[in-house]
Motif scaffolding. Structure first.
Motif, PDB file in Angstrom:
ATOM      1  N   ASP A  52       0.819  -1.214   0.000  1.00 27.85           N
ATOM      2  CA  ASP A  52       0.000   0.000   0.000  1.00 27.85           C
ATOM      3  C   ASP A  52       0.857   1.270   0.000  1.00 27.85           C
ATOM      4  OD1 ASP A  52      -2.586   1.054  -0.221  1.00 27.85           O
ATOM      5  OD2 ASP A  52      -2.780   1.394   1.933  1.00 27.85           O
ATOM      6  N   HIS A  53       2.136   1.159  -0.373  1.00 25.27           N
ATOM      7  CA  HIS A  53       3.020   2.323  -0.357  1.00 25.27           C
ATOM      8  C   HIS A  53       3.908   2.425  -1.601  1.00 25.27           C
ATOM      9  CE1 HIS A  53       2.031   3.776   3.641  1.00 25.27           C
ATOM     10  NE2 HIS A  53       1.963   2.517   4.021  1.00 25.27           N
ATOM     11  N   GLU A  66      -1.320   2.588 -19.478  1.00 19.08           N
ATOM     12  CA  GLU A  66      -0.014   2.631 -18.818  1.00 19.08           C
ATOM     13  C   GLU A  66      -0.076   1.950 -17.459  1.00 19.08           C
ATOM     14  OE1 GLU A  66       1.423   6.684 -18.647  1.00 19.08           O
ATOM     15  OE2 GLU A  66       2.491   6.242 -20.507  1.00 19.08           O
ATOM     16  N   ARG A  67       0.973   1.203 -17.140  1.00 26.33           N
ATOM     17  CA  ARG A  67       0.982   0.519 -15.838  1.00 26.33           C
ATOM     18  C   ARG A  67       1.284   1.521 -14.725  1.00 26.33           C
ATOM     19  NH1 ARG A  67       6.709  -2.808 -16.102  1.00 26.33           N
ATOM     20  NH2 ARG A  67       7.607  -1.679 -17.845  1.00 26.33           N
ATOM     21  N   ILE A  68       0.466   1.453 -13.681  1.00 24.61           N
ATOM     22  CA  ILE A  68       0.501   2.424 -12.584  1.00 24.61           C
ATOM     23  C   ILE A  68       0.220   1.679 -11.275  1.00 24.61           C
ATOM     24  CG2 ILE A  68      -0.745   4.419 -11.587  1.00 24.61           C
ATOM     25  CD1 ILE A  68       0.589   5.384 -14.074  1.00 24.61           C
ATOM     26  N   ASN A  69       0.809   2.149 -10.167  1.00 28.99           N
ATOM     27  CA  ASN A  69       0.482   1.609  -8.847  1.00 28.99           C
ATOM     28  C   ASN A  69      -0.848   2.224  -8.378  1.00 28.99           C
ATOM     29  OD1 ASN A  69       3.708   2.188  -8.838  1.00 28.99           O
ATOM     30  ND2 ASN A  69       3.226   0.261  -7.825  1.00 28.99           N
ATOM     31  N   LEU A  72      -1.297   4.477  -5.057  1.00 31.69           N
ATOM     32  CA  LEU A  72      -0.814   5.852  -4.920  1.00 31.69           C
ATOM     33  C   LEU A  72      -1.596   6.833  -5.790  1.00 31.69           C
ATOM     34  CD1 LEU A  72       3.065   5.298  -4.701  1.00 31.69           C
ATOM     35  CD2 LEU A  72       1.434   5.662  -2.851  1.00 31.69           C
ATOM     36  N   LYS A  73      -2.777   6.422  -6.244  1.00 30.51           N
ATOM     37  CA  LYS A  73      -3.619   7.329  -7.036  1.00 30.51           C
ATOM     38  C   LYS A  73      -4.921   7.584  -6.293  1.00 30.51           C
ATOM     39  CE  LYS A  73      -1.522   8.427 -10.828  1.00 30.51           C
ATOM     40  NZ  LYS A  73      -1.132   9.838 -10.990  1.00 30.51           N
ATOM     41  N   LEU A  74      -5.267   8.834  -6.127  1.00 32.41           N
ATOM     42  CA  LEU A  74      -6.600   9.148  -5.619  1.00 32.41           C
ATOM     43  C   LEU A  74      -7.591   8.874  -6.736  1.00 32.41           C
ATOM     44  CD1 LEU A  74      -6.010  12.553  -3.777  1.00 32.41           C
ATOM     45  CD2 LEU A  74      -6.035  10.241  -2.803  1.00 32.41           C
TER      46      LEU A  74
ATOM     47  N   LEU B  28      -1.195  18.490  -5.895  1.00 30.64           N
ATOM     48  CA  LEU B  28      -1.102  17.072  -6.264  1.00 30.64           C
ATOM     49  C   LEU B  28      -0.747  16.958  -7.745  1.00 30.64           C
ATOM     50  CD1 LEU B  28      -1.670  13.982  -5.683  1.00 30.64           C
ATOM     51  CD2 LEU B  28      -3.991  14.420  -6.519  1.00 30.64           C
ATOM     52  N   ALA B  29       0.370  16.287  -8.027  1.00 33.26           N
ATOM     53  CA  ALA B  29       0.716  15.984  -9.428  1.00 33.26           C
ATOM     54  C   ALA B  29       0.650  14.469  -9.573  1.00 33.26           C
ATOM     55  CB  ALA B  29       2.071  16.577  -9.777  1.00 33.26           C
ATOM     56  N   GLY B  30       1.792  13.795  -9.706  1.00 30.10           N
ATOM     57  CA  GLY B  30       1.767  12.334  -9.841  1.00 30.10           C
ATOM     58  C   GLY B  30       1.322  11.633  -8.559  1.00 30.10           C
ATOM     59  N   GLY B  31       1.599  12.247  -7.429  1.00 23.54           N
ATOM     60  CA  GLY B  31       1.125  11.724  -6.146  1.00 23.54           C
ATOM     61  C   GLY B  31       1.969  10.611  -5.553  1.00 23.54           C
ATOM     62  N   THR B  32       3.022  10.180  -6.245  1.00 23.44           N
ATOM     63  CA  THR B  32       3.742   8.976  -5.792  1.00 23.44           C
ATOM     64  C   THR B  32       4.428   9.185  -4.450  1.00 23.44           C
ATOM     65  OG1 THR B  32       5.643   9.626  -7.138  1.00 23.44           O
ATOM     66  CG2 THR B  32       4.121   8.028  -8.091  1.00 23.44           C
ATOM     67  N   ILE B  35       0.919  11.053  -1.711  1.00 22.91           N
ATOM     68  CA  ILE B  35      -0.120  10.138  -1.211  1.00 22.91           C
ATOM     69  C   ILE B  35       0.482   9.182  -0.183  1.00 22.91           C
ATOM     70  CG2 ILE B  35      -1.845   8.388  -1.851  1.00 22.91           C
ATOM     71  CD1 ILE B  35      -2.443  11.203  -2.938  1.00 22.91           C
ATOM     72  N   ASP B  36       1.701   8.741  -0.454  1.00 21.15           N
ATOM     73  CA  ASP B  36       2.398   7.864   0.489  1.00 21.15           C
ATOM     74  C   ASP B  36       2.578   8.571   1.830  1.00 21.15           C
ATOM     75  OD1 ASP B  36       3.769   5.575   1.295  1.00 21.15           O
ATOM     76  OD2 ASP B  36       5.701   6.359   0.641  1.00 21.15           O
ATOM     77  N   ASP B  50      -5.446  19.657  -7.245  1.00 20.70           N
ATOM     78  CA  ASP B  50      -4.971  18.746  -8.289  1.00 20.70           C
ATOM     79  C   ASP B  50      -4.548  19.570  -9.502  1.00 20.70           C
ATOM     80  OD1 ASP B  50      -4.625  16.878 -10.302  1.00 20.70           O
ATOM     81  OD2 ASP B  50      -6.429  15.720  -9.816  1.00 20.70           O
ATOM     82  N   ARG B  53      -4.336  18.712 -14.618  1.00 23.31           N
ATOM     83  CA  ARG B  53      -4.948  19.163 -15.882  1.00 23.31           C
ATOM     84  C   ARG B  53      -4.317  20.465 -16.391  1.00 23.31           C
ATOM     85  NH1 ARG B  53      -9.528  15.231 -16.047  1.00 23.31           N
ATOM     86  NH2 ARG B  53      -8.740  13.908 -14.383  1.00 23.31           N
ATOM     87  N   ALA B  99      13.454   4.487  -9.062  1.00 23.80           N
ATOM     88  CA  ALA B  99      12.096   3.977  -8.845  1.00 23.80           C
ATOM     89  C   ALA B  99      11.810   2.727  -9.670  1.00 23.80           C
ATOM     90  CB  ALA B  99      11.064   5.067  -9.122  1.00 23.80           C
ATOM     91  N   GLN B 102       6.390   1.564 -13.128  1.00 22.15           N
ATOM     92  CA  GLN B 102       5.068   2.057 -12.720  1.00 22.15           C
ATOM     93  C   GLN B 102       5.172   3.437 -12.079  1.00 22.15           C
ATOM     94  OE1 GLN B 102       6.249  -1.078 -12.272  1.00 22.15           O
ATOM     95  NE2 GLN B 102       4.645  -2.472 -11.585  1.00 22.15           N
ATOM     96  N   LEU B 103       6.135   3.591 -11.179  1.00 24.17           N
ATOM     97  CA  LEU B 103       6.283   4.885 -10.502  1.00 24.17           C
ATOM     98  C   LEU B 103       6.724   5.955 -11.482  1.00 24.17           C
ATOM     99  CD1 LEU B 103       7.930   3.603  -7.210  1.00 24.17           C
ATOM    100  CD2 LEU B 103       5.670   4.659  -7.409  1.00 24.17           C
ATOM    101  N   ARG B 104       7.607   5.604 -12.410  1.00 24.84           N
ATOM    102  CA  ARG B 104       8.066   6.597 -13.401  1.00 24.84           C
ATOM    103  C   ARG B 104       6.930   7.007 -14.341  1.00 24.84           C
ATOM    104  NH1 ARG B 104      12.871   3.084 -13.568  1.00 24.84           N
ATOM    105  NH2 ARG B 104      12.183   2.187 -15.551  1.00 24.84           N
ATOM    106  N   ASN B 105       5.963   6.104 -14.553  1.00 26.05           N
ATOM    107  CA  ASN B 105       4.803   6.451 -15.389  1.00 26.05           C
ATOM    108  C   ASN B 105       3.895   7.464 -14.704  1.00 26.05           C
ATOM    109  OD1 ASN B 105       5.438   4.845 -17.554  1.00 26.05           O
ATOM    110  ND2 ASN B 105       4.104   3.139 -16.967  1.00 26.05           N
ATOM    111  N   ALA B 106       3.941   7.524 -13.369  1.00 27.92           N
ATOM    112  CA  ALA B 106       3.068   8.443 -12.629  1.00 27.92           C
ATOM    113  C   ALA B 106       3.811   9.692 -12.178  1.00 27.92           C
ATOM    114  CB  ALA B 106       2.481   7.722 -11.408  1.00 27.92           C
TER     115      ALA B 106
END
Lengths: 173, 338
Positions: A52-53, A66-69, A72-74, B28-32, B35-36, B50, B53, B99, B102-106
């Motif tokens: 969850d982190h 695209e693959r995303i966790n 970590l997304k609202l 808030l941008a990618g949030g990685t 949010i953590d 946010d 956009r 990273a 997946q994290l780099r995509n966000a």
């Protein structure tokens, strides 16, 4: 739909997305993550909550391809997105080629990381940046497997990539 | 996560206004990272703005041959952009060392700049931390400090900046464009991140209400001789214990311009231009590289658990300079020299 703990001070946010081809318009608390929305109210528990982190990749889904966790997304920040989870990739009667390859190559033991591994692998294939076995291993490094099925996971992906990228991309859409 | 209100900014000006008018608001941008941190209640914003956009998802060529990267371009998109790959390969390589896919995509360019330390005490609200709770003390000093700073630390804080991308940007000398209530301004990369001093709660020099709009890079001569060498506890998906970004311009085996930035060792990407200048015109050999490493680390100080970083950094600097000057960069997939 009211998701998350009660808090009347904060207004719910109307959020629309397409999940596994189905249109949803939901009233959400802003602090609900995509992962909790999927596993909770939407009962799509195929996507797993590991850490969850953002440290294990078990929650990997495809957002607009695209693959995303998902942890970590609202969910509210994804208004308008197209989301694909493991449930949207294939069915027991008609498995996605990546699902088939994971079975054929015995690419899991307990299976907890597998939905994330498969979504990640499909993202990897459509990104088209693999030129070697080392690339597969590095580009799958965002998905941890405590059973240590890594070698067979890489075999499964290599197998699928040998089947042709276009076929995989179509199957992901 | 604690409750917060959520709004979506439609323009940069609106985001600035919303941010400046509410001390409880964060972007808030990618949030990685955000949010953590919110899940650990290290960050407890009352309002989220946010900015995803906003029209900041661009990579533009500049008339001088440089490049301008919008704050919302994802780390993946920067690393795989053909212009970045050919003209700023050091930046692409550093991003790909960090990273996971997946994290780099966000994760975004702007978010990468303002991400917070991964010091375990900062992340744990049950322990003292001057960065999280000014005046509460530093549990890392005298505590478990294997991942902590050896350069530029203070009695208040020995945390390190966790970014890989920023180490390359430090070496390349980027410029950061920010917009705030008073309008737009440029910040030189070396002036963006701070050393902790007695204000470790401040990671950077952004003022209240300011947001990162873009980063700019000038044209350079570093596309041939460069490398990003990252040393960590496992080969992928881990923060740097020590990393080195090297960019070199060579002429007849002599260093014309040599830049060495270090990651994982300080509160900001560590670069010492005075030391670099001492080596201009020097023959590029192992003896020079060892001297350069010695000079760069002359003020290094361990805190017990991280003493090992001092010799590790020295060896990493020498190895990275060898890689860069021989034109054989570190392969971020195979973990070997190309």
């Amino acid at each position: 739909m009211d998701i998350g703990s009660r808090n009347d001070a904060v207004p719910l946010c109307s959020t629309a997305f397409v999940i596994n081809g189905q249109q949803f318009t939901l009233e959400l608390h802003p602090w609900v993550t995509l992962l909790d929305l999927l596993r909770g109210a939407l009962e799509l528990s195929g996507t797993k909550k590991g850490c969850d982190h953002g440290q294990c990749g078990a929650c990997t889904v495809l957002i607009d391809g695209e693959r995303i966790n998902a942890c970590l997304k609202l969910a509210v920040s994804l208004d308008g997105a197209r989301i694909t989870t493991i449930e949207g990739l294939g069915s027991p009667e008609s498995l996605h080629p990546m699902q088939k390859a994971f079975i054929e190559h015995d690419a899991f033991q307990c299976g907890y990381c597998t939905p994330g591994q498969i979504c990640s692998a499909i993202g990897l294939v459509s990104e088209g940046r693999v030129h070697s076995r080392a690339d597969i291993r590095e580009l799958m490094s965002g998905n941890l497997c405590r059973c240590g099925a890594y070698t067979n996971i890489a075999d499964a992906i290599e197998d699928v990539m040998g089947q042709g990228r276009n076929q995989i991309r179509e199957a992901a859409e | 996560m604690r409750p917060f209100s959520y709004t979506r900014a439609q323009t940069v000006q609106a985001a600035v206004q919303a941010l400046a008018s509410d001390p409880q608001a964060v972007l808030l941008a990618g949030g990685t990272n955000l949010i953590d941190l919110m899940k650990y209640e290290v960050e407890r914003p009352g309002a989220i703005i946010d900015i995803n956009r906003l029209p900041l998802n661009f990579i533009d060529d500049l008339p001088d041959g440089g490049i301008r990267i919008g704050a919302l371009v994802t780390n993946s998109s920067v690393a795989h952009d053909e212009r970045v790959r050919t003209r700023y390969p050091l930046l692409a390589s550093a991003i790909l060392a960090g990273a996971s896919p997946q994290l780099r995509n966000a994760a975004t360019t702007g978010g990468n700049l303002v991400q917070r330390t991964r010091c375990y005490y900062f992340y744990d609200p049950a322990t003292p931390c001057n960065k999280r709770q000014p005046g509460s003390g530093c549990a890392a000093i005298g505590g478990v400090n294997r991942i902590h700073a050896i350069l530029g630390a203070s009695d208040s804080c020995i945390a390190v900046h966790p970014s890989d991308m920023c180490v390359a940007l430090a070496a390349l000398g980027a410029t950061i464009e920010v917009e705030g209530p008073a309008g737009r301004r440029d910040i030189a990369f070396s002036d963006f991140h701070r050393l902790p001093g007695d204000r470790p709660e401040l990671d950077n020099t952004l003022q209240s209400g300011e947001l990162v709009v873009a980063i700019r890079l000038e044209p350079n001569h570093f596309a041939v001789h460069h490398t990003y060498l990252k040393l960590r506890d496992r080969l992928s998906y881990a923060f740097a214990l020590v990393s080195v970004a090297v960019a070199v311009e060579l002429s007849n085996d002599r260093l014309v311009d040599v830049r060495v930035a270090l990651g994982g060792v300080a509160h900001k990407p560590w670069r010492d231009r005075l030391v670099e200048a001492e080596f201009a015109g020097v023959v590029a050999d192992e003896e020079a590289f060892q001297k350069l490493a010695e000079r760069l680390l002359s003020g290094a100080k361990g805190h017990g658990g991280n003493h090992f970083k001092i010799p590790l950094a020295a060896k990493a600097i020498v190895r990275a300079l060898k890689q860069a000057t021989s034109g054989r960069l570190q392969d971020q997939a195979a973990k070997s020299v190309q």
